[in-house]
Motif scaffolding. Structure first.
Motif, PDB file in Angstrom:
ATOM      1  N   SER A 143      -3.902 -12.819   3.262  1.00  0.00           N
ATOM      2  CA  SER A 143      -3.491 -11.675   2.447  1.00  0.00           C
ATOM      3  C   SER A 143      -1.974 -11.510   2.467  1.00  0.00           C
ATOM      4  O   SER A 143      -1.320 -11.828   3.469  1.00  0.00           O
ATOM      5  CB  SER A 143      -4.126 -10.415   3.035  1.00  0.00           C
ATOM      6  OG  SER A 143      -3.574  -9.268   2.460  1.00  0.00           O
ATOM      7  N   ARG A 232      -6.592  10.093  -7.374  1.00  0.00           N
ATOM      8  CA  ARG A 232      -5.458  10.677  -6.655  1.00  0.00           C
ATOM      9  C   ARG A 232      -4.360   9.620  -6.605  1.00  0.00           C
ATOM     10  O   ARG A 232      -4.582   8.523  -6.076  1.00  0.00           O
ATOM     11  CB  ARG A 232      -5.868  11.094  -5.245  1.00  0.00           C
ATOM     12  CG  ARG A 232      -6.739  12.354  -5.240  1.00  0.00           C
ATOM     13  CD  ARG A 232      -7.588  12.447  -3.999  1.00  0.00           C
ATOM     14  NE  ARG A 232      -6.780  12.357  -2.787  1.00  0.00           N
ATOM     15  CZ  ARG A 232      -7.181  11.745  -1.664  1.00  0.00           C
ATOM     16  NH1 ARG A 232      -8.356  11.150  -1.614  1.00  0.00           N
ATOM     17  NH2 ARG A 232      -6.395  11.709  -0.604  1.00  0.00           N
ATOM     18  N   ARG A 308       0.646   7.629   0.651  1.00  0.00           N
ATOM     19  CA  ARG A 308      -0.294   7.080   1.631  1.00  0.00           C
ATOM     20  C   ARG A 308       0.518   6.311   2.672  1.00  0.00           C
ATOM     21  O   ARG A 308       1.402   5.531   2.309  1.00  0.00           O
ATOM     22  CB  ARG A 308      -1.275   6.159   0.910  1.00  0.00           C
ATOM     23  CG  ARG A 308      -2.425   5.688   1.739  1.00  0.00           C
ATOM     24  CD  ARG A 308      -3.437   4.912   0.908  1.00  0.00           C
ATOM     25  NE  ARG A 308      -2.898   3.645   0.414  1.00  0.00           N
ATOM     26  CZ  ARG A 308      -3.611   2.729  -0.255  1.00  0.00           C
ATOM     27  NH1 ARG A 308      -4.872   2.969  -0.540  1.00  0.00           N
ATOM     28  NH2 ARG A 308      -3.063   1.612  -0.662  1.00  0.00           N
ATOM     29  N   ASP A 311       2.363   2.375   2.624  1.00  0.00           N
ATOM     30  CA  ASP A 311       2.478   1.805   1.277  1.00  0.00           C
ATOM     31  C   ASP A 311       3.924   1.442   0.960  1.00  0.00           C
ATOM     32  O   ASP A 311       4.764   2.330   0.800  1.00  0.00           O
ATOM     33  CB  ASP A 311       2.032   2.845   0.232  1.00  0.00           C
ATOM     34  CG  ASP A 311       0.601   2.668  -0.213  1.00  0.00           C
ATOM     35  OD1 ASP A 311       0.007   1.618   0.088  1.00  0.00           O
ATOM     36  OD2 ASP A 311       0.084   3.588  -0.870  1.00  0.00           O
TER      37      ASP A 311
HETATM   38  N1  UFG Z   1      -3.518   3.949  -5.028  1.00  0.00           N
HETATM   39  C1  UFG Z   1      -3.539   5.257  -5.494  1.00  0.00           C
HETATM   40  N2  UFG Z   1      -4.722   5.924  -5.449  1.00  0.00           N
HETATM   41  C2  UFG Z   1      -5.871   5.376  -4.973  1.00  0.00           C
HETATM   42  C3  UFG Z   1      -5.833   4.019  -4.518  1.00  0.00           C
HETATM   43  C4  UFG Z   1      -4.636   3.347  -4.563  1.00  0.00           C
HETATM   44  O1  UFG Z   1      -2.533   5.799  -5.912  1.00  0.00           O
HETATM   45  O2  UFG Z   1      -6.916   6.038  -4.954  1.00  0.00           O
HETATM   46  C5  UFG Z   1      -2.246   3.217  -5.069  1.00  0.00           C
HETATM   47  C6  UFG Z   1      -1.772   2.814  -3.666  1.00  0.00           C
HETATM   48  O3  UFG Z   1      -1.051   3.856  -3.084  1.00  0.00           O
HETATM   49  C7  UFG Z   1      -0.930   1.593  -3.983  1.00  0.00           C
HETATM   50  C8  UFG Z   1      -1.623   0.976  -5.196  1.00  0.00           C
HETATM   51  O4  UFG Z   1      -2.440   1.993  -5.739  1.00  0.00           O
HETATM   52  O5  UFG Z   1       0.338   2.000  -4.365  1.00  0.00           O
HETATM   53  C9  UFG Z   1      -2.510  -0.188  -4.820  1.00  0.00           C
HETATM   54  O6  UFG Z   1      -3.332   0.220  -3.739  1.00  0.00           O
HETATM   55  P1  UFG Z   1      -4.617  -0.591  -3.287  1.00  0.00           P
HETATM   56  O7  UFG Z   1      -5.269   0.236  -2.212  1.00  0.00           O
HETATM   57  O8  UFG Z   1      -5.439  -0.955  -4.457  1.00  0.00           O
HETATM   58  O9  UFG Z   1      -4.033  -1.944  -2.711  1.00  0.00           O
HETATM   59  P2  UFG Z   1      -2.932  -2.215  -1.589  1.00  0.00           P
HETATM   60  O10 UFG Z   1      -1.684  -2.657  -2.290  1.00  0.00           O
HETATM   61  O11 UFG Z   1      -2.811  -1.112  -0.635  1.00  0.00           O
HETATM   62  O12 UFG Z   1      -3.594  -3.419  -0.812  1.00  0.00           O
HETATM   63  C10 UFG Z   1      -4.256  -4.492  -1.487  1.00  0.00           C
HETATM   64  C11 UFG Z   1      -5.477  -4.913  -0.706  1.00  0.00           C
HETATM   65  C12 UFG Z   1      -5.058  -5.469   0.611  1.00  0.00           C
HETATM   66  C13 UFG Z   1      -4.047  -6.579   0.393  1.00  0.00           C
HETATM   67  C14 UFG Z   1      -2.888  -6.110  -0.440  1.00  0.00           C
HETATM   68  C15 UFG Z   1      -2.000  -7.277  -0.765  1.00  0.00           C
HETATM   69  O13 UFG Z   1      -6.351  -3.818  -0.525  1.00  0.00           O
HETATM   70  O14 UFG Z   1      -6.211  -5.985   1.254  1.00  0.00           O
HETATM   71  O15 UFG Z   1      -3.377  -5.572  -1.661  1.00  0.00           O
HETATM   72  O16 UFG Z   1      -0.914  -6.897  -1.547  1.00  0.00           O
HETATM   73  F1  UFG Z   1      -3.579  -6.971   1.579  1.00  0.00           F
END
Ligand code: UFG
Length: 356
Positions: A143, A232, A308, A311
């Motif tokens: 990842s 959210r 969050r 992030d």
């Molecule tokens: N987000 C929101 N609201 C939500 C969910 C997400 O605003 O309900 C935002 C998050 O704050 C972030 C973006 O959307 O800014 C993406 O969030 P995700 O949770 O979809 O993904 P992440 O970037 O946190 O992480 C994902 C995978 C990980 C991986 C990573 C690699 O979940 O397993 O991408 O970049 F490691």
């Protein structure tokens, strides 16, 4: 002909047929651990389409039977059960693809024990069983979370690894185990550092929904489909073009072709590989939401919430190395295709629910 001889010939013919296609070219026999999950099922479909023989090993904890295909073999089992793993691997595989893991970064900070067991202990079982069964080619779903807070963008494979969450830490440690097993035991591996996996099969063959998704696009889709009240948005005061976080979303069909190319590469060149798989295209939370509203025709209510923890403001990949060594290119990772293919699956489910 003596009965025993004809029996022996039959057995040899079956063995031959099992290992070779009609053209006489050896078809690789691969085990996909976690192949009933969201990403795993797309990867399995791609290997099947390319003519590989596929067995899926999965405990269906987050994967689903709906994601299994008629032209693959399925073994129900848990990666924490060493005996079951070894029994499955003794079927004789040329390679294995390991995608079985817990993957919610936020949850990993609250329940590190779960991530230690499932990701670390589970992987050690897989590696040891693979060695015992003589399976030496491994494709591992790593990842971008191994990088942590970016020091520069886009992130290439030379970027320091300094995970910000326990999930990313487990992935980085597994990469290190793989390197040691390579040095000590001659294992060949491809560690694929996924950026943000999204989208559904462009041919509509995969329809299993993730239970309690934590990622942005499935959450947006659940709101659009009436399964959840609102999105959210975690922070709109980041230093980005619209204040919301930017991520590099990569279509699962593109991830899947990356797996096939990576396995092919490590087998042909007898080397290991650690490579990013990203689209090289940054999309903000608000851009994803607005495009989803346009494509679905749904209002998709949203509310700005607090940031969050953990992030980073912006994450984008350099996939130059994947272009160079694998000849790999993302084809389906534009925002529209990501949303359209996902909405098809969620919309069908929505219509089905209304009909019940
Ligand atoms: N987000 C929101 N609201 C939500 C969910 C997400 O605003 O309900 C935002 C998050 O704050 C972030 C973006 O959307 O800014 C993406 O969030 P995700 O949770 O979809 O993904 P992440 O970037 O946190 O992480 C994902 C995978 C990980 C991986 C990573 C690699 O979940 O397993 O991408 O970049 F490691």
């Amino acid at each position: 002909m003596p009965i025993q001889l004809s029996l022996l010939q039959n057995i040899l013919a079956i063995q031959h047929e099992k290992r070779y296609s009609i053209s006489g070219v050896k078809t690789m026999n691969i085990l996909i651990v976690g192949g009933a999950g969201y990403i795993g099922s797309h990867v399995a479909r791609e290997f099947l389409d390319k003519g590989y023989r596929v067995t899926v090993f999965d405990n269906l904890s987050s994967g689903t039977r709906e994601n299994l295909f008629n032209d693959e073999k399925f073994v129900y089992g848990d990666i924490l059960d060493y005996t079951a793993l070894l029994r499955a691997m003794r079927e004789g595989f040329d390679a294995l693809v390991h995608l079985a893991a817990a993957k919610a970064a936020g949850e990993s900070m609250l329940k590190p024990e779960k991530y230690s067991y499932q990701n670390i202990s589970g992987t050690i079982n897989i590696l040891n069983a693979a060695l015992e069964a003589g399976v030496k080619n491994i494709v591992f779903s790593s990842s971008a979370a191994v990088y942590g807070e970016p020091q520069y963008l886009p992130i290439d494979e030379k970027h320091p690894t300094n995970p910000e969450n326990y999930y990313g830490f487990t992935k980085r440690e597994i990469e290190r185990f793989l390197s040691w097993y390579e040095k000590l035991k001659g294992v060949r591996f491809a560690a694929l550092r996924y950026f943000n996996a999204a989208g559904y099969d462009v041919k509509g063959r995969i329809t299993g929904l993730e239970q309690n998704p934590a990622n942005l696009l499935p959450i947006i889709m659940e709101v659009a489909a009436g399964m959840r009240r609102e999105l959210r948005i975690f922070g709109d005061d980041y230093d980005t073009r619209d204040g919301t976080c930017i991520r590099d979303y990569i279509h699962v069909n593109d991830l899947a072709t990356g797996h096939v190319a990576a396995l092919d590469y490590i087998c042909k060149n007898n080397v290991s590989l650690t490579v990013n798989l990203g689209s090289e295209n940054g999309v903000s939370v608000k851009e994803m939401l607005e495009t989803a509203r346009r494509i679905t025709g749904k209002s998709i209510p949203s509310e700005i919430d607090r940031r969050r923890a953990g992030d980073p403001a912006k994450l984008t990949a350099s996939s130059q190395y994947a272009h160079e060594v694998l000849g790999w290119q993302a084809r389906y990772s534009d925002v529209e295709t990501l949303i359209e293919t996902t909405w098809k699956v969620y919309n069908k489910r929505r219509l089905f629910c209304y009909c019940q």
